[in-house]
Design a protein around this motif. Structure first.
Motif, PDB file in Angstrom:
ATOM      1  N   PHE A  16      -1.333  -4.484   8.323  1.00  0.00           N
ATOM      2  CA  PHE A  16      -2.646  -4.248   7.709  1.00  0.00           C
ATOM      3  C   PHE A  16      -3.683  -5.309   8.073  1.00  0.00           C
ATOM      4  O   PHE A  16      -4.792  -4.998   8.489  1.00  0.00           O
ATOM      5  CB  PHE A  16      -2.492  -4.154   6.189  1.00  0.00           C
ATOM      6  N   LYS A  40      -4.902  -5.000  11.519  1.00  0.00           N
ATOM      7  CA  LYS A  40      -5.825  -3.881  11.669  1.00  0.00           C
ATOM      8  C   LYS A  40      -7.223  -4.283  11.213  1.00  0.00           C
ATOM      9  O   LYS A  40      -8.214  -3.945  11.838  1.00  0.00           O
ATOM     10  CB  LYS A  40      -5.318  -2.692  10.851  1.00  0.00           C
ATOM     11  N   MET A  41      -7.275  -5.025  10.107  1.00  0.00           N
ATOM     12  CA  MET A  41      -8.570  -5.456   9.592  1.00  0.00           C
ATOM     13  C   MET A  41      -9.288  -6.361  10.587  1.00  0.00           C
ATOM     14  O   MET A  41     -10.492  -6.418  10.623  1.00  0.00           O
ATOM     15  CB  MET A  41      -8.402  -6.210   8.261  1.00  0.00           C
ATOM     16  N   ASP A  85      -3.601   0.637  -8.350  1.00  0.00           N
ATOM     17  CA  ASP A  85      -3.254  -0.695  -8.840  1.00  0.00           C
ATOM     18  C   ASP A  85      -4.288  -1.693  -8.311  1.00  0.00           C
ATOM     19  O   ASP A  85      -4.512  -1.779  -7.108  1.00  0.00           O
ATOM     20  CB  ASP A  85      -1.850  -1.027  -8.317  1.00  0.00           C
ATOM     21  N   PRO A  93      -7.841   6.776   1.134  1.00  0.00           N
ATOM     22  CA  PRO A  93      -6.565   7.497   1.263  1.00  0.00           C
ATOM     23  C   PRO A  93      -5.866   7.730  -0.068  1.00  0.00           C
ATOM     24  O   PRO A  93      -5.239   8.774  -0.269  1.00  0.00           O
ATOM     25  CB  PRO A  93      -5.713   6.579   2.143  1.00  0.00           C
ATOM     26  N   LEU A  94      -5.997   6.779  -0.984  1.00  0.00           N
ATOM     27  CA  LEU A  94      -5.318   6.937  -2.269  1.00  0.00           C
ATOM     28  C   LEU A  94      -6.058   7.907  -3.181  1.00  0.00           C
ATOM     29  O   LEU A  94      -5.518   8.346  -4.186  1.00  0.00           O
ATOM     30  CB  LEU A  94      -5.141   5.573  -2.947  1.00  0.00           C
ATOM     31  N   PHE A 145       0.854  -1.188   0.000  1.00  0.00           N
ATOM     32  CA  PHE A 145       0.000   0.000   0.000  1.00  0.00           C
ATOM     33  C   PHE A 145       0.892   1.240   0.000  1.00  0.00           C
ATOM     34  O   PHE A 145       1.636   1.473   0.949  1.00  0.00           O
ATOM     35  CB  PHE A 145      -0.922  -0.012   1.210  1.00  0.00           C
ATOM     36  N   PRO A 146       0.815   2.056  -1.071  1.00  0.00           N
ATOM     37  CA  PRO A 146       1.787   3.146  -1.209  1.00  0.00           C
ATOM     38  C   PRO A 146       1.639   4.229  -0.149  1.00  0.00           C
ATOM     39  O   PRO A 146       2.564   4.989   0.084  1.00  0.00           O
ATOM     40  CB  PRO A 146       1.498   3.708  -2.603  1.00  0.00           C
ATOM     41  N   HIS A 147       0.458   4.302   0.498  1.00  0.00           N
ATOM     42  CA  HIS A 147       0.248   5.385   1.458  1.00  0.00           C
ATOM     43  C   HIS A 147       0.598   4.977   2.887  1.00  0.00           C
ATOM     44  O   HIS A 147       0.488   5.774   3.802  1.00  0.00           O
ATOM     45  CB  HIS A 147      -1.200   5.855   1.403  1.00  0.00           C
ATOM     46  N   LEU A 148       1.001   3.706   3.060  1.00  0.00           N
ATOM     47  CA  LEU A 148       1.311   3.233   4.410  1.00  0.00           C
ATOM     48  C   LEU A 148       2.795   2.910   4.517  1.00  0.00           C
ATOM     49  O   LEU A 148       3.399   2.423   3.566  1.00  0.00           O
ATOM     50  CB  LEU A 148       0.503   1.966   4.712  1.00  0.00           C
ATOM     51  N   ASN A 155      -9.664   2.072   4.073  1.00  0.00           N
ATOM     52  CA  ASN A 155      -8.232   1.981   4.368  1.00  0.00           C
ATOM     53  C   ASN A 155      -7.339   2.033   3.146  1.00  0.00           C
ATOM     54  O   ASN A 155      -6.147   2.288   3.279  1.00  0.00           O
ATOM     55  CB  ASN A 155      -7.932   0.684   5.128  1.00  0.00           C
ATOM     56  N   VAL A 156      -7.877   1.747   1.979  1.00  0.00           N
ATOM     57  CA  VAL A 156      -7.035   1.732   0.785  1.00  0.00           C
ATOM     58  C   VAL A 156      -7.513   2.769  -0.234  1.00  0.00           C
ATOM     59  O   VAL A 156      -6.766   3.669  -0.619  1.00  0.00           O
ATOM     60  CB  VAL A 156      -7.005   0.329   0.148  1.00  0.00           C
TER      61      VAL A 156
END
Lengths: 340, 284
Positions: free
Chosen positions: A101, A104-105, B181, B205-206, A90-93, B201-202
């Motif tokens: 991750f 967390k889920m 992606d 934010p993206l 995940f590019p933002h984490l 969560n994905v």
């Protein structure tokens, strides 16, 4: 360590409309083994892996893990974890949150999950980079984080989709070793999709060669190399010359083709008289010096180009140059009769 | 390597710099200068007075109008974000074929084939006292009296804003989503995330940069608007833009200019705040 389960595929099939991507394959992967699905692109290896992972629905057949039929379970409930081809971090984490991750889920609180993630990063020697974003990591580092993320769920089977293809050749070999030692340490099964025969040979306990949605051969690497089941396998894994059985006089009633390992061929300059049961005459087409070996390509009328791998010393004993006539010979026991 | 002579660099920058100078810097500078001028009923008199700002900032009408405008902007922003995100999500993730995605995307742009004014006016026969909406509801027996709030109200203003500007939210968010992606979504599913968890969560934010760009479009347009408020509120609501238009119709250009400067500062402040929250450079 808990008893790890076997994986079994039972006439597993995947159809996309009219096209059959995976055609009723059956396979048993023993617990704790490193299995490589090997084949050219479009052979169904990735589809098979994705069906095991639960990211692709099986059209028919079953996937059994231990005593449980996991065919219709969601990915996270299967006891499998997948490492994606481009790692899909995940590019933002940052690394820690990427690894944490799945925790967390599951609603595990922040401190606990981050602590466990850092612990997992330590195991892949990435704890020094815990606060970095994926974009700030090299390919090999990203792969380690992806591994940590897949392993934090304590999977019974790790699925790897061409894990090494994004790396440069040098790093590829190093990560290959790391994967193998990790698998040995963890004792869980790895299923690894690749189109590189070297990779499969180096890593696998069980090589599964696929072609056109079917399994051509599933065996340990040495057996695949020494006794390829079909002409396709012999050609795909390389190092073999596939000849019509009639040429090699391997006896009637058996398969139509035989395989002879390239390193079992002898090459003599000139056409000596005794062309017979275990020899052929041709013309050298190419000579490639590869360091410890020399690769000679030979054109023989009516056959595909053959190749012989000679040690430097054997080549020097009777050197040939492209365009010169040569005699190829082999021992009868080196002729391997192919099934199909 | 030869260093390019500095005058060549200036020459290369010149055309765009000139365009900016002529069409952005000079007008804004003019507005700022005029905002300090004096005026009477017939003419504007060059001067340097703070009176325009004083009158503006000390008037409770100004504060009420700004409050009303910000309120319009906030409500419109929230609604366009909600609708825009949903539409973009549907087209980006639920529609599988690229052809269908293109078709649906073009469908979204159809309202833009006519002018804003026509699109606004077309609401009037629908929302009016004896309009389509009221008539239908009355015929169905759901209401006895026509609903008065449908037209010439804050409701109709916001409705028109949402109708006009949702696409400005859809486009950048869709763009952000198409860059995600797809294997990330599978990775999330592999990690046991439900659809909602993946969204929060994905995907969300993206999509932040897209949301920021869309928000800047919508908020700046609504903050500066006066036509929509005038047409859809029937003169019952005010906005900062309308205030300026009124001042100009009374030839009070310096007053309007002062108001414009304050509005410009406010909008720049809002945009700066949004840029601080989200790094939009990734999208450009």
């Amino acid at each position: 360590m808990a008893k790890q389960p076997d994986i079994e595929l039972v006439s597993l099939t995947k159809r996309y409309g009219e096209t059959v991507a995976v055609d009723s394959i059956g396979l048993r992967i023993p617990a704790g083994s490193y299995c490589c699905l090997l084949g050219p692109s479009g052979c169904g290896k990735t589809t098979t892996l994705r069906m095991i992972a639960g990211h692709e629905e099986a059209s028919e057949g079953d996937i059994i893990l231990g005593n449980e039929n996991i065919t219709d379970l969601p990915p996270a409930a299967r006891g499998t974890a997948m490492m994606f081809q481009s790692y899909a971090l995940f590019p933002h984490l940052d690394c820690t949150d990427n690894v944490a991750f799945s925790l967390k889920m599951r609603g595990i609180d922040k401190d606990t999950r981050r602590a466990r993630a850092v612990e997992m990063l330590k195991r892949v020697h990435m704890d020094a980079y815990a606060g970095r974003l994926p974009a700030q990591l090299s390919g090999g580092q990203q792969q380690r984080v992806a591994l940590a993320r897949a392993l934090i769920t304590d999977p019974q089977v790790l699925l790897l989709d061409e894990p090494l293809s994004a790396l440069d050749p040098f790093l590829r070999i190093r990560m290959r070793e790391e994967l193998k030692s990790l698998q040995t340490r963890l004792g869980i099964s790895f299923i690894h999709v690749t189109h590189s025969q070297d990779e499969a040979m180096a890593l696998a306990d069980l090589v599964v060669v696929m072609n056109g949605g079917r399994i051509e051969q599933a065996a340990p690497p040495r057996e695949v190399f020494n006794r390829p089941a079909s002409a396709f396998v012999a050609k795909f894994i390389g190092g073999h010359n596939v000849l019509p059985a009639a040429v090699a006089r391997a006896g009637a009633g058996e398969g139509p083709f035989v395989a002879i390992r390239a390193d079992r061929l002898s090459v003599q300059a000139g056409t000596s008289g005794d062309a017979g049961v275990t020899s052929l005459q041709g013309v050298a087409r190419s000579v490639e010096y590869l360091g410890s070996t020399v690769q000679v390509g030979i054109d023989v009328t009516g056959l595909e180009t053959l190749s012989a791998t000679l040690s430097e010393a054997r080549f020097d004993a009777s050197p040939v140059r492209p365009g010169e006539p040569v005699t190829l010979s082999w021992k009868p026991e080196d002729v391997h009769v192919l099934g199909r | 390597m030869n260093r390019v002579k500095s005058w060549v660099t200036y020459l290369q920058v010149a055309p765009l710099a000139l365009v900016f100078l002529l069409f952005l810097i000079v007008p804004i500078a003019t507005i700022v200068v005029v905002s300090f001028f004096d005026y009477n009923t017939t003419q504007i008199i060059p001067a340097f007075l703070l009176q325009n700002y004083e009158e503006l900032l000390l008037s409770p009408v100004t504060w009420r109008t700004y409050q009303q405008t910000i309120q319009f902007a906030l409500i419109t922003w929230a609604l366009t974000l909600l609708i825009g995100f949903t539409v973009a999500y549907f087209v980006a993730f639920h529609v599988r074929s690229p052809t269908m995605q293109t078709v649906l995307f073009l469908l979204c742009t159809i309202p833009f084939w006519t002018s804003n004014v026509i699109r606004m006016i077309s609401w009037i026969p629908f929302l009016g006292r004896h309009g389509l909406a009221n008539t239908t509801l009355m015929n169905l027996g759901l209401i006895k009296e026509p609903l008065e709030f449908l037209l010439y109200s804050d409701f109709s203003v916001v409705l028109a804003y949402v109708h006009l500007y949702t696409l400005f939210m859809v486009v950048p968010i869709f763009n952000s989503m198409m860059r995600i992606d797809r294997s990330l979504l599978e990775a999330a599913r592999d990690a046991g995330a439900t659809g909602w968890q993946t969204l929060l969560n994905v995907i969300l934010p993206l999509c932040k940069p897209g949301i920021a760009i869309g928000s800047i479009f919508v908020v700046t347009i609504v903050m500066g608007d006066f036509v929509t408020v005038r047409m859809m509120s029937g003169g019952l609501s005010a906005s900062v833009g309308l205030m300026m238009a009124n001042a100009m119709s009374l030839l009070q250009y310096p007053a309007a200019a002062a108001n414009a400067v304050i509005l410009l500062l406010l909008v720049l402040f809002i945009v700066a705040a949004m840029m601080r929250l989200v790094d939009i450079r990734k999208e450009l």
